[in-house]
Design a protein around this motif. Structure first.
Motif, PDB file in Angstrom:
ATOM      1  N   ILE A 113       0.846  -1.192   0.000  1.00  0.00           N
ATOM      2  CA  ILE A 113       0.000   0.000   0.000  1.00  0.00           C
ATOM      3  C   ILE A 113       0.884   1.246   0.000  1.00  0.00           C
ATOM      4  O   ILE A 113       1.711   1.425   0.895  1.00  0.00           O
ATOM      5  CB  ILE A 113      -0.925   0.032   1.231  1.00  0.00           C
ATOM      6  CG1 ILE A 113      -1.843  -1.194   1.248  1.00  0.00           C
ATOM      7  CG2 ILE A 113      -1.748   1.304   1.256  1.00  0.00           C
ATOM      8  CD1 ILE A 113      -2.655  -1.326   2.523  1.00  0.00           C
ATOM      9  N   ASP A 114       0.713   2.089  -0.980  1.00  0.00           N
ATOM     10  CA  ASP A 114       1.428   3.365  -1.033  1.00  0.00           C
ATOM     11  C   ASP A 114       0.606   4.392  -0.256  1.00  0.00           C
ATOM     12  O   ASP A 114      -0.336   4.980  -0.783  1.00  0.00           O
ATOM     13  CB  ASP A 114       1.605   3.818  -2.484  1.00  0.00           C
ATOM     14  CG  ASP A 114       2.329   5.156  -2.583  1.00  0.00           C
ATOM     15  OD1 ASP A 114       2.833   5.641  -1.556  1.00  0.00           O
ATOM     16  OD2 ASP A 114       2.358   5.731  -3.694  1.00  0.00           O
ATOM     17  N   CYS A 115       0.950   4.583   1.013  1.00  0.00           N
ATOM     18  CA  CYS A 115       0.172   5.484   1.875  1.00  0.00           C
ATOM     19  C   CYS A 115       1.044   6.582   2.462  1.00  0.00           C
ATOM     20  O   CYS A 115       0.734   7.127   3.524  1.00  0.00           O
ATOM     21  CB  CYS A 115      -0.519   4.694   2.984  1.00  0.00           C
ATOM     22  SG  CYS A 115       0.621   3.783   4.058  1.00  0.00           S
ATOM     23  N   ASN A 116       2.152   6.894   1.784  1.00  0.00           N
ATOM     24  CA  ASN A 116       3.052   7.950   2.244  1.00  0.00           C
ATOM     25  C   ASN A 116       3.546   7.704   3.672  1.00  0.00           C
ATOM     26  O   ASN A 116       3.718   8.652   4.454  1.00  0.00           O
ATOM     27  CB  ASN A 116       2.386   9.327   2.153  1.00  0.00           C
ATOM     28  CG  ASN A 116       1.903   9.669   0.752  1.00  0.00           C
ATOM     29  OD1 ASN A 116       0.714   9.598   0.480  1.00  0.00           O
ATOM     30  ND2 ASN A 116       2.820   9.996  -0.134  1.00  0.00           N
ATOM     31  N   PHE A 117       3.751   6.440   3.999  1.00  0.00           N
ATOM     32  CA  PHE A 117       4.279   6.085   5.315  1.00  0.00           C
ATOM     33  C   PHE A 117       5.732   6.534   5.393  1.00  0.00           C
ATOM     34  O   PHE A 117       6.566   6.147   4.580  1.00  0.00           O
ATOM     35  CB  PHE A 117       4.175   4.582   5.540  1.00  0.00           C
ATOM     36  CG  PHE A 117       4.639   4.121   6.900  1.00  0.00           C
ATOM     37  CD1 PHE A 117       3.728   3.962   7.929  1.00  0.00           C
ATOM     38  CD2 PHE A 117       5.987   3.857   7.150  1.00  0.00           C
ATOM     39  CE1 PHE A 117       4.143   3.536   9.182  1.00  0.00           C
ATOM     40  CE2 PHE A 117       6.406   3.446   8.397  1.00  0.00           C
ATOM     41  CZ  PHE A 117       5.492   3.277   9.423  1.00  0.00           C
ATOM     42  N   GLU A 118       6.040   7.370   6.390  1.00  0.00           N
ATOM     43  CA  GLU A 118       7.389   7.901   6.548  1.00  0.00           C
ATOM     44  C   GLU A 118       7.779   7.881   8.014  1.00  0.00           C
ATOM     45  O   GLU A 118       7.020   8.346   8.867  1.00  0.00           O
ATOM     46  CB  GLU A 118       7.474   9.354   6.061  1.00  0.00           C
ATOM     47  CG  GLU A 118       7.105   9.588   4.614  1.00  0.00           C
ATOM     48  CD  GLU A 118       7.079  11.084   4.296  1.00  0.00           C
ATOM     49  OE1 GLU A 118       8.106  11.594   3.814  1.00  0.00           O
ATOM     50  OE2 GLU A 118       6.052  11.732   4.563  1.00  0.00           O
ATOM     51  N   LYS A 119       8.953   7.349   8.307  1.00  0.00           N
ATOM     52  CA  LYS A 119       9.467   7.404   9.662  1.00  0.00           C
ATOM     53  C   LYS A 119       9.899   8.848   9.964  1.00  0.00           C
ATOM     54  O   LYS A 119      10.590   9.474   9.171  1.00  0.00           O
ATOM     55  CB  LYS A 119      10.654   6.465   9.824  1.00  0.00           C
ATOM     56  CG  LYS A 119      10.252   4.995   9.948  1.00  0.00           C
ATOM     57  CD  LYS A 119       9.468   4.744  11.230  1.00  0.00           C
ATOM     58  CE  LYS A 119       9.145   3.274  11.462  1.00  0.00           C
ATOM     59  NZ  LYS A 119      10.330   2.475  11.812  1.00  0.00           N
ATOM     60  N   LYS A 120       9.461   9.368  11.101  1.00  0.00           N
ATOM     61  CA  LYS A 120       9.775  10.739  11.501  1.00  0.00           C
ATOM     62  C   LYS A 120      10.026  10.778  13.000  1.00  0.00           C
ATOM     63  O   LYS A 120       9.505   9.965  13.757  1.00  0.00           O
ATOM     64  CB  LYS A 120       8.600  11.680  11.188  1.00  0.00           C
ATOM     65  CG  LYS A 120       8.251  11.805   9.706  1.00  0.00           C
ATOM     66  CD  LYS A 120       9.256  12.681   8.977  1.00  0.00           C
ATOM     67  CE  LYS A 120       8.850  12.867   7.511  1.00  0.00           C
ATOM     68  NZ  LYS A 120       9.815  13.721   6.790  1.00  0.00           N
ATOM     69  N   LYS A 121      10.790  11.744  13.434  1.00  0.00           N
ATOM     70  CA  LYS A 121      10.909  11.990  14.869  1.00  0.00           C
ATOM     71  C   LYS A 121       9.660  12.721  15.348  1.00  0.00           C
ATOM     72  O   LYS A 121       9.032  13.483  14.607  1.00  0.00           O
ATOM     73  CB  LYS A 121      12.146  12.830  15.164  1.00  0.00           C
ATOM     74  CG  LYS A 121      12.120  14.227  14.559  1.00  0.00           C
ATOM     75  CD  LYS A 121      13.408  14.973  14.854  1.00  0.00           C
ATOM     76  CE  LYS A 121      13.384  16.366  14.203  1.00  0.00           C
ATOM     77  NZ  LYS A 121      14.644  17.106  14.426  1.00  0.00           N
ATOM     78  N   ALA A 122       9.269  12.464  16.589  1.00  0.00           N
ATOM     79  CA  ALA A 122       8.168  13.175  17.221  1.00  0.00           C
ATOM     80  C   ALA A 122       8.753  14.079  18.307  1.00  0.00           C
ATOM     81  O   ALA A 122       9.564  13.628  19.120  1.00  0.00           O
ATOM     82  CB  ALA A 122       7.160  12.204  17.829  1.00  0.00           C
ATOM     83  N   VAL A 123       8.335  15.336  18.312  1.00  0.00           N
ATOM     84  CA  VAL A 123       8.939  16.335  19.199  1.00  0.00           C
ATOM     85  C   VAL A 123       7.849  17.098  19.932  1.00  0.00           C
ATOM     86  O   VAL A 123       6.941  17.655  19.298  1.00  0.00           O
ATOM     87  CB  VAL A 123       9.818  17.334  18.411  1.00  0.00           C
ATOM     88  CG1 VAL A 123      10.505  18.307  19.370  1.00  0.00           C
ATOM     89  CG2 VAL A 123      10.844  16.603  17.558  1.00  0.00           C
ATOM     90  N   VAL A 124       7.939  17.123  21.254  1.00  0.00           N
ATOM     91  CA  VAL A 124       7.087  18.001  22.048  1.00  0.00           C
ATOM     92  C   VAL A 124       7.977  19.137  22.534  1.00  0.00           C
ATOM     93  O   VAL A 124       9.067  18.908  23.054  1.00  0.00           O
ATOM     94  CB  VAL A 124       6.410  17.252  23.214  1.00  0.00           C
ATOM     95  CG1 VAL A 124       7.398  16.569  24.127  1.00  0.00           C
ATOM     96  CG2 VAL A 124       5.510  18.193  23.995  1.00  0.00           C
ATOM     97  N   PHE A 125       7.539  20.384  22.320  1.00  0.00           N
ATOM     98  CA  PHE A 125       8.411  21.530  22.599  1.00  0.00           C
ATOM     99  C   PHE A 125       7.711  22.546  23.497  1.00  0.00           C
ATOM    100  O   PHE A 125       6.481  22.594  23.587  1.00  0.00           O
ATOM    101  CB  PHE A 125       8.861  22.202  21.296  1.00  0.00           C
ATOM    102  CG  PHE A 125       7.755  22.815  20.491  1.00  0.00           C
ATOM    103  CD1 PHE A 125       7.328  24.129  20.707  1.00  0.00           C
ATOM    104  CD2 PHE A 125       7.117  22.079  19.493  1.00  0.00           C
ATOM    105  CE1 PHE A 125       6.306  24.693  19.960  1.00  0.00           C
ATOM    106  CE2 PHE A 125       6.083  22.638  18.744  1.00  0.00           C
ATOM    107  CZ  PHE A 125       5.683  23.945  18.984  1.00  0.00           C
ATOM    108  N   ALA A 126       8.528  23.351  24.160  1.00  0.00           N
ATOM    109  CA  ALA A 126       8.023  24.400  25.054  1.00  0.00           C
ATOM    110  C   ALA A 126       8.514  25.755  24.581  1.00  0.00           C
ATOM    111  O   ALA A 126       9.633  25.889  24.066  1.00  0.00           O
ATOM    112  CB  ALA A 126       8.489  24.155  26.483  1.00  0.00           C
ATOM    113  N   THR A 127       7.651  26.745  24.795  1.00  0.00           N
ATOM    114  CA  THR A 127       8.017  28.123  24.456  1.00  0.00           C
ATOM    115  C   THR A 127       7.992  29.023  25.689  1.00  0.00           C
ATOM    116  O   THR A 127       8.108  30.233  25.565  1.00  0.00           O
ATOM    117  CB  THR A 127       7.056  28.689  23.390  1.00  0.00           C
ATOM    118  OG1 THR A 127       5.709  28.630  23.892  1.00  0.00           O
ATOM    119  CG2 THR A 127       7.144  27.900  22.093  1.00  0.00           C
ATOM    120  N   SER A 128       7.838  28.420  26.872  1.00  0.00           N
ATOM    121  CA  SER A 128       7.770  29.197  28.110  1.00  0.00           C
ATOM    122  C   SER A 128       8.503  28.459  29.214  1.00  0.00           C
ATOM    123  O   SER A 128       8.794  27.255  29.118  1.00  0.00           O
ATOM    124  CB  SER A 128       6.315  29.408  28.522  1.00  0.00           C
ATOM    125  OG  SER A 128       5.739  28.190  28.961  1.00  0.00           O
TER     126      SER A 128
END
Length: 513
Positions: free
Chosen positions: A123-138
């Motif tokens: 299945i061509d479903c644009n599956f891509e391994k990516k990093k997941a990032v939770v970020f803070a601005t305060s």
């Protein structure tokens, strides 16, 4: 993009980018029927459950109230990840080390299941391994991330803590926590081929067939009066349509969030990002069919039916964020989704009530339903087949962690919301139906009674009663989606009264013009 151009785009009805991919259509159920396993709900949980069961040799009927993939799965950010913003410090405190680590493992297993199915079926479903990032601005956000880092360390979850500016983001950050080897995909491209597989293995699929009741535990009654008799029922309708079984409306909090897919000048960050600080901002890339890219910006959530502003404003806020930081050129698509959260933040997957092993449920994914939804499909299929699954106890909907006081607080909060809305409705100035312009809705007075009115772009007036058919709460007009939303339990209705989201199963009564 000018403000006028944005307004022109948002004047259109919302459209999800994922839903532009073609999905096969299936007939309505027009006669009584029988099946071995009935799966109610045509999203990621229902489709994967039905696929795995059909593949195992079970006779399956997949039943969808509207169109397949028209619900939350077709309106997601489509991140497949075990990093669910900040969750592990809370799970560690609520459930302890073993179960908090199990939650991580379950979501990783869900991710790997999606990857495995996509590979096996090519299945061509644009599956891509990516990093997941939770970020803070305060500074406060940084403190929250540090607490989550300690939970990662205690649970031996892979992650990297960093201070200061993330170089790939064009706005100030003070801290971030990165989880490697997560993924993103196109959910409709992935799931649509599984529908063909269900049919190939002898399954049946129905659309435009709303289940409204389960009688005698195995007789599913449909809105059109037809009945589907089965041996087991899997309730994968997002909000359980049979929510009075187990009083699920007292155990689920309902919210809406928003997303836009925008063309931007310059590079799009290579990862999946979500903010700690409020309002939430979620980011990821989308690769279009022509090879070009969109930036998906999500967030700006609120309790369903209880937005503090006109709901179009949430889209405008996302667009402004993109224009301020990413040189946004065009908002090509915009959409919203509805999410359920349980009392303890752990999804309910398994036997729906203590007194019936024949009715299974999956709900309450707390805005993170892709990896967990795939895992739910596997767990439910295993339960039906009689195969052991390591996560049965973790996600058990009848688990003892439901404290009576927590459920009472949920119920009191919902009742208070409904009462507050009814009081505010009574204080609003009177509008007459003739006061509504084209593509405008709101409360209007007809024969001394307040009703819901909407005048479509052709000038036709649609009038409906303003009482939710679930438990009688007053409804709020959602101008962004052109819908009537319930602030008590999250039911939503179209401007003409049809049910869009449960727990309601009956449409709003129409008024004479």
């Amino acid at each position: 993009m000018t403000d006028n151009e944005t307004e022109t785009h948002l004047a259109h009805f919302p459209e999800s980018y994922w839903r532009t991919h073609p999905v096969p259509h299936y007939p309505q159920m027009v006669a009584d029927g029988t099946t071995e396993i009935a799966v109610i709900g045509g999203g990621i949980v229902g489709i994967i459950t039905a696929y795995l069961l059909a593949k195992s040799g079970k006779n399956v009927a997949l039943v969808e109230a509207r169109e397949i993939l028209s619900g939350v799965t077709g309106n997601t950010t489509a991140k497949i990840t075990a990093q669910h913003a900040l969750i592990y410090a809370e799970l560690l405190q609520t459930f302890g080390k073993e179960k908090a680590k199990q939650y991580y493992n379950a979501n990783i297993d869900g991710l790997q299941l999606i990857e495995k199915i996509a590979h096996e079926l090519a299945i061509d479903c644009n599956f891509e391994k990516k990093k997941a990032v939770v970020f803070a601005t305060s500074e406060d956000g940084e403190k929250q991330i540090r607490k989550e880092v300690r939970a990662y360390q205690a649970l031996e979850i892979p992650g990297r803590f960093s201070m200061g500016q993330l170089p790939e983001l064009p706005f100030e950050t003070v801290a971030a926590l990165t989880m490697p080897d997560q993924a993103q995909f196109h959910p409709v491209k992935f799931l649509a081929p599984l529908l063909d597989e269900i049919i190939k293995y002898g399954g049946t699929i129905y659309e435009q067939t709303r289940a409204v009741n389960i009688k005698d535990k195995t007789h599913i009654e449909m809105e059109n009066g037809k009945t589907l008799v089965c041996e087991k029922v899997v309730v994968a309708s997002h909000f359980p349509f049979n929510d009075f079984d187990g009083f699920y409306f007292t155990k689920l909090s309902i919210s809406r969030s928003y997303g836009i897919a925008a063309r931007v000048n310059g590079a799009i960050p290579d990862g999946m990002y979500i903010s700690v600080d409020s309002p939430t901002r979620s980011l990821r890339s989308i690769t279009d069919t022509d090879g070009s890219s969109f930036l998906l910006i999500g967030g700006d959530g609120h309790q369903t039916g209880k937005s503090k502003t006109d709901t179009q404003e949430h889209y405008r806020n996302l667009e402004k964020f993109g224009r301020d930081h990413f040189d946004l050129q065009e908002v090509a698509y915009h959409w919203s989704a509805q999410d359920m959260t349980t009392t303890d933040k752990m999804p309910y997957i398994g036997q729906m009530t203590n007194d019936s092993s024949d009715i299974l449920v999956a709900t309450g994914f707390n805005k993170w339903g892709m990896a967990a939804g795939a895992l739910a499909g596997q767990l439910l299929a295993d339960r039906v087949i009689g195969r052991q699954n390591d996560y049965e106890t973790l996600f058990d909907p009848t688990r003892s962690k439901h404290k009576p006081k927590d459920i009472q607080q949920f119920a009191k909060k919902n009742i208070a919301v409904g009462k507050d809305f009814i009081v505010s409705k009574a204080k609003r100035p009177d509008l007459m139906p003739d006061d509504l312009g084209l593509d405008e809705g709101g409360l209007v007075t007809v024969d001394g009674k307040k009703v819901g009115g909407y005048r479509d772009k052709q000038g036709e007036l649609h009038l409906v009663k303003m009482t939710c058919t679930h438990l009688g709460c007053g409804l709020s007009w959602n101008d962004a989606e052109r819908s009537w939303d319930c602030p008590c339990h999250g039911s939503r209705f179209s401007y003409s009264g049809e049910v869009l989201n449960g727990p309601a199963v009956k449409p709003l009564p129409k008024m004479d013009d």
